[in-house]
Design a protein around this motif. Structure first.
Motif, PDB file in Angstrom:
ATOM      1  N   ASN A 194       0.816  -1.218   0.000  1.00  0.00           N
ATOM      2  CA  ASN A 194       0.000   0.000   0.000  1.00  0.00           C
ATOM      3  C   ASN A 194       0.848   1.266   0.000  1.00  0.00           C
ATOM      4  O   ASN A 194       0.475   2.265  -0.594  1.00  0.00           O
ATOM      5  N   LEU A 195       2.007   1.202   0.658  1.00  0.00           N
ATOM      6  CA  LEU A 195       2.840   2.412   0.779  1.00  0.00           C
ATOM      7  C   LEU A 195       3.690   2.690  -0.460  1.00  0.00           C
ATOM      8  O   LEU A 195       3.868   3.830  -0.867  1.00  0.00           O
ATOM      9  N   PHE A 196       4.255   1.608  -1.039  1.00  0.00           N
ATOM     10  CA  PHE A 196       5.223   1.809  -2.128  1.00  0.00           C
ATOM     11  C   PHE A 196       4.734   1.314  -3.485  1.00  0.00           C
ATOM     12  O   PHE A 196       5.540   1.071  -4.380  1.00  0.00           O
ATOM     13  N   ALA A 197       3.422   1.144  -3.645  1.00  0.00           N
ATOM     14  CA  ALA A 197       2.882   0.528  -4.864  1.00  0.00           C
ATOM     15  C   ALA A 197       3.396   1.179  -6.152  1.00  0.00           C
ATOM     16  O   ALA A 197       3.715   0.496  -7.112  1.00  0.00           O
ATOM     17  N   ASP A 198       3.463   2.517  -6.170  1.00  0.00           N
ATOM     18  CA  ASP A 198       3.837   3.183  -7.421  1.00  0.00           C
ATOM     19  C   ASP A 198       5.304   3.606  -7.451  1.00  0.00           C
ATOM     20  O   ASP A 198       5.745   4.276  -8.359  1.00  0.00           O
ATOM     21  N   LYS A 199       6.064   3.239  -6.409  1.00  0.00           N
ATOM     22  CA  LYS A 199       7.426   3.774  -6.308  1.00  0.00           C
ATOM     23  C   LYS A 199       8.521   2.828  -6.769  1.00  0.00           C
ATOM     24  O   LYS A 199       9.620   3.251  -7.055  1.00  0.00           O
ATOM     25  N   THR A 200       8.257   1.542  -6.816  1.00  0.00           N
ATOM     26  CA  THR A 200       9.312   0.639  -7.250  1.00  0.00           C
ATOM     27  C   THR A 200       8.789  -0.478  -8.135  1.00  0.00           C
ATOM     28  O   THR A 200       7.757  -1.085  -7.864  1.00  0.00           O
ATOM     29  N   ALA A 201       9.537  -0.726  -9.216  1.00  0.00           N
ATOM     30  CA  ALA A 201       9.141  -1.759 -10.165  1.00  0.00           C
ATOM     31  C   ALA A 201       9.424  -3.148  -9.616  1.00  0.00           C
ATOM     32  O   ALA A 201       8.873  -4.135 -10.085  1.00  0.00           O
ATOM     33  N   PHE A 202      10.302  -3.219  -8.611  1.00  0.00           N
ATOM     34  CA  PHE A 202      10.696  -4.530  -8.076  1.00  0.00           C
ATOM     35  C   PHE A 202       9.766  -5.018  -6.963  1.00  0.00           C
ATOM     36  O   PHE A 202       9.933  -6.120  -6.471  1.00  0.00           O
ATOM     37  N   LEU A 203       8.807  -4.160  -6.579  1.00  0.00           N
ATOM     38  CA  LEU A 203       7.949  -4.530  -5.447  1.00  0.00           C
ATOM     39  C   LEU A 203       7.221  -5.874  -5.624  1.00  0.00           C
ATOM     40  O   LEU A 203       7.231  -6.686  -4.696  1.00  0.00           O
ATOM     41  N   PRO A 204       6.612  -6.138  -6.824  1.00  0.00           N
ATOM     42  CA  PRO A 204       5.950  -7.445  -6.971  1.00  0.00           C
ATOM     43  C   PRO A 204       6.897  -8.615  -6.729  1.00  0.00           C
ATOM     44  O   PRO A 204       6.529  -9.594  -6.080  1.00  0.00           O
ATOM     45  N   LEU A 205       8.131  -8.477  -7.216  1.00  0.00           N
ATOM     46  CA  LEU A 205       9.103  -9.560  -7.044  1.00  0.00           C
ATOM     47  C   LEU A 205       9.478  -9.723  -5.564  1.00  0.00           C
ATOM     48  O   LEU A 205       9.605 -10.848  -5.061  1.00  0.00           O
ATOM     49  N   ILE A 206       9.625  -8.592  -4.865  1.00  0.00           N
ATOM     50  CA  ILE A 206       9.954  -8.652  -3.430  1.00  0.00           C
ATOM     51  C   ILE A 206       8.791  -9.295  -2.654  1.00  0.00           C
ATOM     52  O   ILE A 206       8.999 -10.179  -1.825  1.00  0.00           O
ATOM     53  N   ILE A 207       7.562  -8.847  -2.973  1.00  0.00           N
ATOM     54  CA  ILE A 207       6.375  -9.397  -2.273  1.00  0.00           C
ATOM     55  C   ILE A 207       6.245 -10.894  -2.535  1.00  0.00           C
ATOM     56  O   ILE A 207       5.989 -11.675  -1.614  1.00  0.00           O
ATOM     57  N   MET A 208       6.460 -11.307  -3.778  1.00  0.00           N
ATOM     58  CA  MET A 208       6.338 -12.739  -4.084  1.00  0.00           C
ATOM     59  C   MET A 208       7.506 -13.529  -3.492  1.00  0.00           C
ATOM     60  O   MET A 208       7.357 -14.705  -3.151  1.00  0.00           O
ATOM     61  N   GLY A 209       8.666 -12.878  -3.357  1.00  0.00           N
ATOM     62  CA  GLY A 209       9.799 -13.531  -2.693  1.00  0.00           C
ATOM     63  C   GLY A 209       9.464 -13.816  -1.234  1.00  0.00           C
ATOM     64  O   GLY A 209       9.732 -14.913  -0.715  1.00  0.00           O
ATOM     65  N   ILE A 210       8.858 -12.823  -0.579  1.00  0.00           N
ATOM     66  CA  ILE A 210       8.446 -13.011   0.820  1.00  0.00           C
ATOM     67  C   ILE A 210       7.346 -14.079   0.907  1.00  0.00           C
ATOM     68  O   ILE A 210       7.332 -14.897   1.836  1.00  0.00           O
ATOM     69  N   ALA A 211       6.439 -14.090  -0.096  1.00  0.00           N
ATOM     70  CA  ALA A 211       5.384 -15.118  -0.127  1.00  0.00           C
ATOM     71  C   ALA A 211       6.016 -16.512  -0.228  1.00  0.00           C
ATOM     72  O   ALA A 211       5.539 -17.458   0.405  1.00  0.00           O
ATOM     73  N   ALA A 212       7.083 -16.621  -1.008  1.00  0.00           N
ATOM     74  CA  ALA A 212       7.766 -17.922  -1.148  1.00  0.00           C
ATOM     75  C   ALA A 212       8.380 -18.350   0.187  1.00  0.00           C
ATOM     76  O   ALA A 212       8.314 -19.528   0.562  1.00  0.00           O
ATOM     77  N   ILE A 213       8.946 -17.389   0.921  1.00  0.00           N
ATOM     78  CA  ILE A 213       9.520 -17.704   2.245  1.00  0.00           C
ATOM     79  C   ILE A 213       8.413 -18.203   3.177  1.00  0.00           C
ATOM     80  O   ILE A 213       8.574 -19.202   3.885  1.00  0.00           O
ATOM     81  N   LYS A 214       7.261 -17.503   3.166  1.00  0.00           N
ATOM     82  CA  LYS A 214       6.130 -17.918   4.016  1.00  0.00           C
ATOM     83  C   LYS A 214       5.634 -19.304   3.614  1.00  0.00           C
ATOM     84  O   LYS A 214       5.321 -20.136   4.465  1.00  0.00           O
ATOM     85  N   PHE A 215       5.567 -19.546   2.306  1.00  0.00           N
ATOM     86  CA  PHE A 215       5.143 -20.848   1.780  1.00  0.00           C
ATOM     87  C   PHE A 215       6.049 -21.956   2.340  1.00  0.00           C
ATOM     88  O   PHE A 215       5.573 -22.978   2.838  1.00  0.00           O
ATOM     89  N   LEU A 216       7.364 -21.728   2.294  1.00  0.00           N
ATOM     90  CA  LEU A 216       8.304 -22.750   2.766  1.00  0.00           C
ATOM     91  C   LEU A 216       8.236 -22.921   4.286  1.00  0.00           C
ATOM     92  O   LEU A 216       8.360 -24.035   4.795  1.00  0.00           O
ATOM     93  N   LEU A 217       8.029 -21.800   5.004  1.00  0.00           N
ATOM     94  CA  LEU A 217       7.921 -21.898   6.474  1.00  0.00           C
ATOM     95  C   LEU A 217       6.722 -22.749   6.880  1.00  0.00           C
ATOM     96  O   LEU A 217       6.828 -23.620   7.746  1.00  0.00           O
ATOM     97  N   VAL A 218       5.567 -22.505   6.229  1.00  0.00           N
ATOM     98  CA  VAL A 218       4.369 -23.296   6.551  1.00  0.00           C
ATOM     99  C   VAL A 218       4.592 -24.758   6.160  1.00  0.00           C
ATOM    100  O   VAL A 218       4.296 -25.672   6.933  1.00  0.00           O
ATOM    101  N   ALA A 219       5.150 -24.976   4.971  1.00  0.00           N
ATOM    102  CA  ALA A 219       5.352 -26.360   4.500  1.00  0.00           C
ATOM    103  C   ALA A 219       6.314 -27.131   5.414  1.00  0.00           C
ATOM    104  O   ALA A 219       6.031 -28.264   5.792  1.00  0.00           O
ATOM    105  N   PHE A 220       7.413 -26.509   5.787  1.00  0.00           N
ATOM    106  CA  PHE A 220       8.424 -27.241   6.561  1.00  0.00           C
ATOM    107  C   PHE A 220       8.116 -27.292   8.053  1.00  0.00           C
ATOM    108  O   PHE A 220       8.389 -28.289   8.704  1.00  0.00           O
TER     109      PHE A 220
END
Lengths: 81, 175
Positions: free
Chosen positions: A24-50
Motif C-alpha cells: 500500500n505504501l510503495f505501490a507506485d514507487k518501485t518496479a521490483f515490489l511485486p518480485l519482493i512481495i512474491m519472494g516473501i510469499a515464497a519464504i512464508k510458503f516454505l515456512l508453513v510447509a516445513f
C-alpha cells in the motif's frame, strides 16, 4: 518443537503485515515490489510447509519438489507482474 | 498418495495464478484499477486467520502424538473456529463485491478473482468437514482417529494455507 512453531507463527505474521503495508505504501514507487512481495510469499510458503506441515520429516523427493514448485511459482508470478 | 493430491492441487492453482499474472501483463492498467477495489485489510486479516489456524492444527497433531486427545480436540476446535471466521470474512467480501456490481464477467481480473478464491473457499469447507469429522471421532471407542488420519487431515488444511499464501499477494497486493 512447540517453541519453534511459535517463533515460525510470529515470523509469518510479521512478514504478512510487512508485505501488506509495503504494497500500500510503495505501490507506485518501485518496479521490483511485486518480485519482493512474491519472494516473501515464497519464504512464508516454505515456512508453513516445513514447520507446520512437517515437510521436514517427509522424503527428500517431496522436500525438493515442494521447494521448487513454491519458489518457481512465486518467482514467475513476481516477474510477470 | 496425499502428497500427490497436494501437488495436483498446487499445480492447478499454480496454473491459474500464472494465467492471472500473464493476463496482468497484457492489461496492466485494468488489473491495477481492479486490484484497488479489493479490500486489502480483509485479505490480510484472512491470511492471519489461516496462519493462526495452521499453527493450532500443527499443535493439535503434536498434542495427539503425545497422548493428550482432549487437548488435541480443543485445538482442532480452535482451528475450526479459524476456518469459520475465514468463511465469514470471505462471505462478507463477496457480498461487498456483488453489492458494488463487481461480478465474474466484469473483466479478466475479476474472472480470476472469483474462480481462484471460490475454488479455494471450497477447499477450506472440505478441510473443515474433514477436521470436524476427526475431532468428533478422536475419542471414539470404535474406529478412532489414528495419528496418520490426523496428519493427513492436517496436511490438507495446511495445503489450503499454502495456496492462500500465493493467492493473497497475487490478487490483493502486486498489481
Amino acid at each position: 518443537m512447540k517453541n519453534t512453531q511459535q517463533v515460525t507463527l510470529f515470523i509469518l505474521i510479521g512478514l504478512t503485515l510487512l508485505t501488506a503495508g509495503a504494497a500500500n505504501l510503495f505501490a507506485d514507487k518501485t518496479a521490483f515490489l511485486p518480485l519482493i512481495i512474491m519472494g516473501i510469499a515464497a519464504i512464508k510458503f516454505l515456512l508453513v510447509a516445513f514447520q507446520f506441515m512437517e515437510l521436514k520429516k517427509a522424503h527428500r523427493f517431496w522436500k525438493i519438489l515442494t521447494t521448487v514448485v513454491g519458489v518457481s511459482l512465486a518467482f514467475l508470478i513476481g516477474i510477470l507482474a | 498418495m496425499l502428497w500427490i493430491i497436494i501437488f495436483l492441487e498446487l499445480g492447478t492453482f499454480g496454473l491459474g495464478l500464472v494465467g492471472l499474472a500473464y493476463y496482468g501483463t497484457l492489461t496492466p492498467a485494468l488489473f491495477h484499477d481492479a486490484r484497488l477495489h479489493l479490500n486489502t485489510l480483509l485479505g490480510t486479516i484472512n491470511t492471519l486467520v489461516l496462519l493462526i489456524s495452521g499453527y493450532t492444527m500443527a499443535s493439535a497433531v503434536e498434542a495427539f502424538r503425545s497422548g493428550s486427545n482432549t487437548k488435541a480436540k480443543g485445538l482442532m476446535k480452535i482451528t475450526l473456529i479459524g476456518g469459520a471466521l475465514f468463511l465469514a470474512l470471505k462471505s462478507y467480501e463477496y457480498y461487498e463485491k456483488l453489492g458494488s456490481g463487481l461480478e465474474m464477467w466484469d473483466n479478466m481480473f475479476y474472472t480470476f478473482y472469483w474462480l481462484l478464491t471460490g475454488f479455494h473457499l471450497v477447499h477450506v469447507v472440505v478441510g473443515m468437514v474433514i477436521l470436524a469429522y476427526m475431532s468428533f471421532k478422536i475419542n471414539a471407542v470404535k474406529s478412532p482417529t489414528d495419528a496418520l488420519d490426523l496428519e493427513s487431515g492436517a496436511a490438507f488444511w495446511h495445503m489450503c494455507d499454502l495456496i492462500w499464501l500465493l493467492l493473497f499477494p497475487s490478487l490483493y497486493l502486486i498489481f
